[in-house]
Design a protein around this motif. Structure first.
Motif, PDB file in Angstrom:
ATOM      1  N   THR A  10      43.122  34.343  46.411  1.00 24.47           N
ATOM      2  CA  THR A  10      42.267  35.268  45.665  1.00 24.47           C
ATOM      3  C   THR A  10      41.656  34.586  44.451  1.00 24.47           C
ATOM      4  N   LEU A  11      42.475  33.837  43.713  1.00 23.15           N
ATOM      5  CA  LEU A  11      41.964  33.139  42.534  1.00 23.15           C
ATOM      6  C   LEU A  11      40.947  32.072  42.915  1.00 23.15           C
ATOM      7  N   SER A  14      37.705  33.821  44.037  1.00 25.00           N
ATOM      8  CA  SER A  14      37.043  34.403  42.869  1.00 25.00           C
ATOM      9  C   SER A  14      36.351  33.326  42.044  1.00 25.00           C
ATOM     10  N   GLN A  15      37.037  32.215  41.831  1.00 24.50           N
ATOM     11  CA  GLN A  15      36.441  31.146  41.038  1.00 24.50           C
ATOM     12  C   GLN A  15      35.200  30.591  41.737  1.00 24.50           C
ATOM     13  N   THR A  18      32.460  33.321  41.453  1.00 26.48           N
ATOM     14  CA  THR A  18      31.996  33.427  40.069  1.00 26.48           C
ATOM     15  C   THR A  18      31.138  32.228  39.685  1.00 26.48           C
ATOM     16  N   ARG A 118      41.632  28.509  34.097  1.00 28.82           N
ATOM     17  CA  ARG A 118      42.148  28.815  35.429  1.00 28.82           C
ATOM     18  C   ARG A 118      43.281  27.870  35.793  1.00 28.82           C
ATOM     19  N   ALA A 155      40.795  37.848  39.180  1.00 29.38           N
ATOM     20  CA  ALA A 155      39.722  37.861  40.180  1.00 29.38           C
ATOM     21  C   ALA A 155      38.971  39.185  40.141  1.00 29.38           C
TER      22      ALA A 155
END
Length: 171
Positions: A10-11, A14-15, A18, A118, A155
């Motif tokens: 998920t991270l 998301s990164q 983004t 992060r 996220a």
């Protein structure tokens, strides 16, 4: 509750999303005011401000996670004694102050800051056992969440800001 593997996925997703979103904005779009500040009378936030905010918000989640990791049950200072409305006003002012302080930072600087932040989150995740990730938060402030939920919240937070920017651009 997300697993460690799901948190990592998920991270990372998301990164990636983004980064792609903000790199896809023109300089004009990055600088265009798009949403009202949470602080009455403060300047509207630009897309660039939302991006700057993401790193600081993630650092604030890291603080909560570190408190959970050490078994703390209350927030530092008088934050725990504040009402929900008072905490929201405090948070809005803190966010605005951060955005103001980083108003003139380059996107390269902001990207580097978010990337480093992060990495700190990923390093922090390594310190949690699976049991600690699954346990209910010891902090009354987030008692309805687990540490795993807070890791995943980064996220979700970025996705919400992108949605707000897009809504602001349409208005």
């Amino acid at each position: 509750m997300p697993t460690r593997s799901e948190i990592l996925d998920t991270l990372a997703a998301s990164q990636e999303k983004t980064t792609a979103y903000f790199q896809g904005l023109s300089q004009e779009e990055l600088e265009r005011p798009c949403t009202a500040s949470g602080v009455p009378g403060a300047a509207a936030w630009r897309a660039k401000d939302h991006f700057a905010h993401l790193a600081e918000n993630e650092r604030n989640i890291q603080i909560l996670l570190r408190l959970m990791l050490t078994g703390e049950t209350s927030l530092p200072g008088n934050l725990g004694a504040m009402s929900r409305e008072e905490r929201l006003a405090f948070s809005n002012q803190r966010n605005q102050s951060y955005v103001n302080a980083h108003h003139d930072d380059s996107m390269e600087t902001l990207f580097a800051d978010l990337t480093a932040t992060r990495q700190e989150t990923l390093n922090l995740l390594e310190q949690f056992t699976d049991e600690q990730l699954a346990a209910p938060a010891s902090l009354s402030f987030v008692a309805d969440r687990t540490a795993a939920d807070l890791f995943a919240a980064n996220a979700q937070h970025a996705a919400v800001h992108i949605m707000w920017i897009e809504e602001g651009f349409r208005q």
